[in-house]
Design an enzyme around this catalytic site. Sequence first.
Site, short mmCIF file in Angstrom:
data_model
loop_
_atom_site.label_atom_id
_atom_site.label_comp_id
_atom_site.label_asym_id
_atom_site.label_seq_id
_atom_site.Cartn_x
_atom_site.Cartn_y
_atom_site.Cartn_z
N ARG A 144 53.65 8.55 51.47
CA ARG A 144 54.92 8.45 52.19
C ARG A 144 55.15 7.03 52.69
O ARG A 144 56.28 6.58 52.85
CB ARG A 144 54.95 9.45 53.36
CG ARG A 144 56.31 9.57 53.96
CD ARG A 144 56.42 10.32 55.29
NE ARG A 144 55.48 11.31 55.62
CZ ARG A 144 54.55 11.15 56.59
NH1 ARG A 144 54.44 10.02 57.24
NH2 ARG A 144 53.74 12.14 56.86
N TYR A 150 83.71 5.32 53.43
CA TYR A 150 83.38 6.54 52.68
C TYR A 150 83.39 7.72 53.65
O TYR A 150 82.72 7.68 54.69
CB TYR A 150 81.98 6.29 52.09
CG TYR A 150 81.37 7.40 51.29
CD1 TYR A 150 81.96 7.86 50.11
CD2 TYR A 150 80.15 7.96 51.67
CE1 TYR A 150 81.35 8.86 49.36
CE2 TYR A 150 79.54 8.94 50.92
CZ TYR A 150 80.15 9.40 49.77
OH TYR A 150 79.55 10.37 49.03
N ASP A 184 78.52 -1.02 53.75
CA ASP A 184 78.36 -0.22 52.54
C ASP A 184 78.79 -1.12 51.39
O ASP A 184 79.97 -1.38 51.19
CB ASP A 184 79.22 1.04 52.63
CG ASP A 184 79.00 1.98 51.45
OD1 ASP A 184 78.65 1.50 50.36
OD2 ASP A 184 79.18 3.20 51.63
N LYS A 218 74.91 5.10 42.23
CA LYS A 218 76.01 4.53 41.47
C LYS A 218 75.48 3.50 40.46
O LYS A 218 74.93 3.89 39.46
CB LYS A 218 77.04 3.93 42.43
CG LYS A 218 77.44 4.89 43.58
CD LYS A 218 78.17 6.14 43.10
CE LYS A 218 78.15 7.29 44.11
NZ LYS A 218 78.72 6.98 45.41
C1 LIG Z 1 78.67 7.77 46.68
C2 LIG Z 1 78.84 6.86 47.81
C3 LIG Z 1 77.98 6.92 48.91
C4 LIG Z 1 76.94 7.99 49.08
O1 LIG Z 1 75.96 7.92 48.12
P1 LIG Z 1 75.11 9.20 47.66
O2 LIG Z 1 74.04 8.60 46.85
O3 LIG Z 1 76.06 10.06 46.88
O4 LIG Z 1 74.63 9.88 48.89
C5 LIG Z 1 78.17 5.99 49.90
N1 LIG Z 1 79.13 5.06 49.84
C6 LIG Z 1 79.97 4.99 48.81
C7 LIG Z 1 81.01 3.92 48.80
C8 LIG Z 1 79.87 5.89 47.76
O5 LIG Z 1 80.73 5.82 46.74
#
Ligand SMILES: *Cc1c(COP(=O)(O)O)cnc(C)c1O
Length: 400
Positions: free
Chosen positions: A63, A118, A190, A215
């Site tokens: 971990r 988001y 983000d 992504k």
């Molecule tokens: C998809 C997304 C997230 C969250 O990511 P996950 O891996 O799906 O939890 C956060 N910010 C943005 C801009 C996203 O498109």
Amino acid sequence: MKSPDDRPGAASARADRTRLVVGGRRPDEHYGFVNTPVFHGSTVLYPTAEDYLARRSRYKYARRGTPTSEALESALAAIEGPACAGVCLLPSGLAAISAALLSVVDAGDHVLVSDSAYDPTRTVCDTVLVRWGITTTYYDPLVGAGIEALMRPNTKAVFVEAPGSLSFEIQDIPAIAAAAHARGAVVLMDNTWATPLYFRALDHGVDLSIQSGTKYIGGHSDVMFGCVAANERTNKALRDTVFGMGLCVGPDDMNLAQRGLRTMAVRLAAHQEAALAVARWFEARPEVLKVLHPALPSHPGHALWKRDFTGSSGLFSVVFRPVPGRAINAFLNALSLFGIGASWGGYESLAIPFDCTTIRTATTWAPGGPTIRFHIGLEDVSDLIADLEGGFAALNAAAG
Ligand SMILES: *Cc1c(COP(=O)(O)O)cnc(C)c1O
């Protein structure tokens, strides 16, 4: 054999493409194999009781880190720039957002979050942080240096996201960061859309740069993953929070993220070029009111984007001239290369209808017509355009 030298200082002149190829690789430690093996493990054995009592071991417990997690962390750190003091791995992008927020706030604090963030980021604030008496104010993403007026004595964090992943506002991040830092607050971003390849967040005043690795890092729609890059100021609290909460990523998912990362620069360049071509094509369509893509000169945030970003990715939105909802559904249903589904960043194209009106609280969303968000994948652009032409034929038939 020898391992490529990926220490940030040793390779400061290297391009990101090269960093993505060499980052975190140690063939000399793995019998010459190019890639770090996937270590499936929990227990780490110590040679003697004395070693165990003194915790004399490179790895203590899975971990807390394995060769697999270390390799991925260094590869990710290699593209965040010289201000990066460490990267933490999380099981999803949203987990990365919540861990980053929890690492900087205490009971009774106040946070400022962009109204364009988001949507699930708002859920973290409104359902988790609120239980510790941490209050959130949502602000106009275009506030710039005006964020100063929203700062309270207990404002600990300012959360930015640029562009918004549905609405595509570009924020003046250096101006926001300067105002936040003047009041002692930390800036979280983000950075999933641009990735550090197209926006070096830590160089622009961000203290915690977050990516949903689901992504573009993963890039193949086959893994959930997230990461946070910290600077000197935020690194210790971030690590303590992530380790304290017991957050870690499974070895196979780390391996998929690592594998995706190696090709991220070439994929992103291809997404960028194709998305721009499709966005320009949309702009010329009579059914389209406007295209929300920051790299287009028509975008209100274009000058800021040009100043701070070095590229654009595959995600943008289109505002259609007013038509009934059934015409938008007919458009989407007629597409065969564009899947209808959440997420993005994979090799395949996607399209979803959306409406920010019910999400927003600080600003009003009135784009002038129905909206669809597109992710442009790695298919041939002419095939995508042919598919979209079929969509418009169905839209016009349903509208007429
Ligand atoms: C998809 C997304 C997230 C969250 O990511 P996950 O891996 O799906 O939890 C956060 N910010 C943005 C801009 C996203 O498109």
